[in-house]
Design a protein around this motif. Structure first.
Motif, PDB file in Angstrom:
ATOM      1  N   ARG A 291     -14.436  -7.804   3.627  1.00 15.77           N
ATOM      2  CA  ARG A 291     -13.327  -8.134   2.732  1.00 15.77           C
ATOM      3  C   ARG A 291     -12.323  -6.979   2.720  1.00 15.77           C
ATOM      4  N   LEU A 292     -11.114  -7.289   2.305  1.00 12.40           N
ATOM      5  CA  LEU A 292     -10.046  -6.304   2.375  1.00 12.40           C
ATOM      6  C   LEU A 292      -9.883  -5.549   1.060  1.00 12.40           C
ATOM      7  N   THR A 293      -9.455  -4.306   1.181  1.00 15.12           N
ATOM      8  CA  THR A 293      -9.053  -3.504   0.040  1.00 15.12           C
ATOM      9  C   THR A 293      -7.620  -3.043   0.278  1.00 15.12           C
ATOM     10  N   LEU A 294      -6.734  -3.385  -0.637  1.00 11.59           N
ATOM     11  CA  LEU A 294      -5.344  -2.960  -0.535  1.00 11.59           C
ATOM     12  C   LEU A 294      -5.145  -1.715  -1.379  1.00 11.59           C
ATOM     13  N   ASN A 295      -4.559  -0.697  -0.774  1.00  4.68           N
ATOM     14  CA  ASN A 295      -4.338   0.578  -1.447  1.00  4.68           C
ATOM     15  C   ASN A 295      -2.845   0.816  -1.624  1.00  4.68           C
ATOM     16  N   SER A 296      -2.456   1.221  -2.829  1.00  2.00           N
ATOM     17  CA  SER A 296      -1.048   1.496  -3.083  1.00  2.00           C
ATOM     18  C   SER A 296      -0.724   2.940  -2.734  1.00  2.00           C
ATOM     19  N   ASP A 297       0.567   3.245  -2.728  1.00  2.00           N
ATOM     20  CA  ASP A 297       0.994   4.610  -2.409  1.00  2.00           C
ATOM     21  C   ASP A 297       0.653   5.592  -3.519  1.00  2.00           C
ATOM     22  N   LYS A 298       0.219   5.074  -4.694  1.00  2.86           N
ATOM     23  CA  LYS A 298      -0.156   5.950  -5.800  1.00  2.86           C
ATOM     24  C   LYS A 298      -1.659   5.928  -6.076  1.00  2.86           C
ATOM     25  N   GLY A 299      -2.432   5.334  -5.165  1.00  7.64           N
ATOM     26  CA  GLY A 299      -3.879   5.371  -5.286  1.00  7.64           C
ATOM     27  C   GLY A 299      -4.506   4.167  -5.954  1.00  7.64           C
ATOM     28  N   ALA A 300      -3.718   3.219  -6.444  1.00  8.25           N
ATOM     29  CA  ALA A 300      -4.290   2.008  -7.047  1.00  8.25           C
ATOM     30  C   ALA A 300      -4.883   1.134  -5.950  1.00  8.25           C
ATOM     31  N   GLN A 301      -5.853   0.296  -6.319  1.00  4.82           N
ATOM     32  CA  GLN A 301      -6.516  -0.561  -5.341  1.00  4.82           C
ATOM     33  C   GLN A 301      -6.642  -1.993  -5.861  1.00  4.82           C
ATOM     34  N   VAL A 302      -6.584  -2.934  -4.930  1.00  6.46           N
ATOM     35  CA  VAL A 302      -6.957  -4.323  -5.186  1.00  6.46           C
ATOM     36  C   VAL A 302      -8.080  -4.618  -4.199  1.00  6.46           C
ATOM     37  N   THR A 303      -9.254  -4.911  -4.706  1.00  5.35           N
ATOM     38  CA  THR A 303     -10.455  -4.995  -3.870  1.00  5.35           C
ATOM     39  C   THR A 303     -10.939  -6.432  -3.702  1.00  5.35           C
ATOM     40  N   ASP A 304     -11.908  -6.583  -2.809  1.00  7.72           N
ATOM     41  CA  ASP A 304     -12.579  -7.866  -2.559  1.00  7.72           C
ATOM     42  C   ASP A 304     -11.586  -8.981  -2.226  1.00  7.72           C
ATOM     43  N   VAL A 305     -10.628  -8.674  -1.379  1.00  7.82           N
ATOM     44  CA  VAL A 305      -9.578  -9.623  -1.023  1.00  7.82           C
ATOM     45  C   VAL A 305      -9.990 -10.403   0.225  1.00  7.82           C
ATOM     46  N   ASP A 306      -9.808 -11.720   0.181  1.00  7.03           N
ATOM     47  CA  ASP A 306     -10.117 -12.554   1.343  1.00  7.03           C
ATOM     48  C   ASP A 306      -8.893 -12.795   2.220  1.00  7.03           C
ATOM     49  N   ASP A 307      -7.768 -13.102   1.590  1.00  6.07           N
ATOM     50  CA  ASP A 307      -6.547 -13.413   2.342  1.00  6.07           C
ATOM     51  C   ASP A 307      -5.334 -12.872   1.607  1.00  6.07           C
ATOM     52  N   VAL A 308      -4.278 -12.607   2.378  1.00  4.23           N
ATOM     53  CA  VAL A 308      -3.038 -12.087   1.810  1.00  4.23           C
ATOM     54  C   VAL A 308      -1.879 -12.964   2.287  1.00  4.23           C
ATOM     55  N   VAL A 309      -1.008 -13.326   1.355  1.00  2.57           N
ATOM     56  CA  VAL A 309       0.217 -14.059   1.696  1.00  2.57           C
ATOM     57  C   VAL A 309       1.393 -13.141   1.360  1.00  2.57           C
TER      58      VAL A 309
END
Length: 449
Positions: free
Chosen positions: A288-306
């Motif tokens: 699964r994907l983890t999206l990381n922001s430029d300030k260190g925040a994360q959105v985890t357990d991602v299956d798909d991105v639009v």
């Protein structure tokens, strides 16, 4: 090498979308021979890719006047002016019939590689204005050239969506995870497409009309598949400006889109993540994907991105022409102040034409979505007025070229102006609003190409 005088050559239109075919119709109405070069296998190639979306312009705003005259002479029956077509309707009931009337003037599967001046690269000034354009193309039978008296670039921006990376370049890991990322509105009425997102954690990035439409569609899908989760990434500190003014939009369906999206976000399984600018995408041990922001925040357990953060023009095939483009938008410099989201908060763009679109390269005009560069919220009506004016200019009718023959609807939507960190502005839009499938609302979409 041809010795045909430039005045006897055809005008070339690049792109057989709504603006390109309108340009051809206006040129035909002035008895100027025209050749339309379309890279795709069919006219309206970009529109067909979002054919499931219902536009928020009614038929009365989606048919060019010159095109309507050509079609009427062939016995064409105009659709009901107050109905709202899907992209597929637009193609089947208007664009394809128009292309049929234009006949052999439209060449499909013909990709433009470069536009040049005969015998002159960009450095050479001598004799440039009287030299023919040479359009280099790739066809199924190989390379060839087409000479032209003028070139109208209606190639749009559809083939170059903006990346997820917040600095305009793909985020680290974005290219490597391309199979999990879509840059188009998914057709959630298609069972196979819906299955990809049903019961998954889906990230939607962007806050324009396309993103709103996808949010509405995914929330509807979640009602059938309650385990579906949606994270909405917004680069601004708040989404308040995204929905502001929707009730005052002079295009009622577009205004309704904002209201429906607001309701979906407030009442559906949507987690809004503000001030998130994606810098990196990682893959965890479970794939699964983890999206990381430029300030260190994360959105985890991602299956798909639009990703729906707007588009940008392809200027690569214009490198041998002398262009005067705005350094921010990559639109004609004179037009840019009228459409720059950094300068405008509310309202609309007044009609414009050849004078604002003209380039230092005489006889070359970008029109349609291509003329807007990286700006958004383009309407088909704008493209029709542009092409009317440009065709008049090519014909030497400068009085008609300068005349304004259109009143555009006010957006009523605020966004774009203000500082980078405040609540004003949006993240860019796309061509479309909500899909027209049974799992979503029966609405809207910006009209582009």
């Amino acid at each position: 090498m041809s010795t045909v005088p430039t005045a006897e050559l055809p005008a070339v239109v690049i792109g057989a979308g709504p603006s390109g075919l309108a340009a051809a119709a206006h040129l035909r109405s002035r008895d100027i021979p025209v050749v339309v070069l379309e890279a795709g296998p069919a006219v309206g190639a970009a529109v067909r890719e979002w054919g499931h979306v219902r536009l928020f312009s009614a038929w009365s705003e989606l048919v060019d006047p010159a095109a309507e005259e050509l079609l009427a002479a062939s016995g064409w029956g105009a659709p009901h002016p107050k109905r709202y077509p899907t992209g597929n309707d637009w193609v089947g009931s208007y664009l394809q019939p128009l292309a049929d009337v234009l006949g052999d003037s439209v060449r499909l599967s013909t990709k433009v590689l470069a536009v040049t001046r005969a015998g002159r690269d960009r450095l050479v000034s001598s004799g440039r204005e009287t030299s023919a354009f040479v359009v280099h193309v790739e066809t199924p039978d190989g390379r060839e050239t087409v000479r032209a008296r003028a070139v109208v670039d209606a190639s749009g921006t559809w083939t170059r969506p903006n990346p997820l990376g917040s600095d305009g370049f793909p985020a680290i890991g974005e290219t490597e995870n391309a199979s999990r990322i879509s840059y188009r509105m998914p057709d959630l009425a298609d069972e196979a497409v819906a299955a990809r997102y049903a019961g998954k954690h889906v990230v939607v990035a962007g806050s324009g009309a396309s993103a709103k439409g996808v949010l509405i569609g995914l929330v509807a899908l979640a009602k059938q598949h309650p385990e579906t989760r949606i994270s909405w990434l917004v680069r601004r500190p708040s989404v308040n400006a995204t929905f502001a003014g929707s009730g005052q939009d002079e295009l009622p369906a577009r205004g309704e889109l904002g209201q429906l999206a607001k309701d979906a976000v407030e009442n559906g399984p949507v987690t809004t993540v503000n001030s998130f600018r994606t810098a990196r995408i990682d893959t965890d041990a479970h794939g699964r994907l983890t999206l990381n922001s430029d300030k260190g925040a994360q959105v985890t357990d991602v299956d798909d991105v639009v990703v729906l953060t707007g588009f940008r023009p392809d200027l690569s095939f214009l490198s041998e022409l002398r262009l005067d483009l705005d350094p921010v938008l990559e639109s004609p410099r004179t037009l840019a102040p009228l459409i720059d989201p950094n300068e405008h908060s509310c309202g609309t763009v007044y009609p414009h034409g050849a004078a604002e679109l003209a380039q230092p390269e005489p006889g070359f005009y970008p029109v349609g979505m291509k003329s807007y560069g990286r700006a958004t919220s383009f309407l088909a009506l704008t493209g029709f007025e542009q092409t009317r004016s440009v065709a008049a200019a090519i014909a030497g009718d400068h009085e008609a070229a300068a005349r304004v023959e259109l009143t555009l609807p006010d957006t009523g939507v605020c966004g774009g102006a203000g500082t980078f960190e405040d609540e004003a502005g949006t993240d860019g839009g796309g061509c479309c609003g909500a899909p027209a499938g049974p799992a979503t609302v029966d609405l809207v979409g910006l009209t582009s190409r």
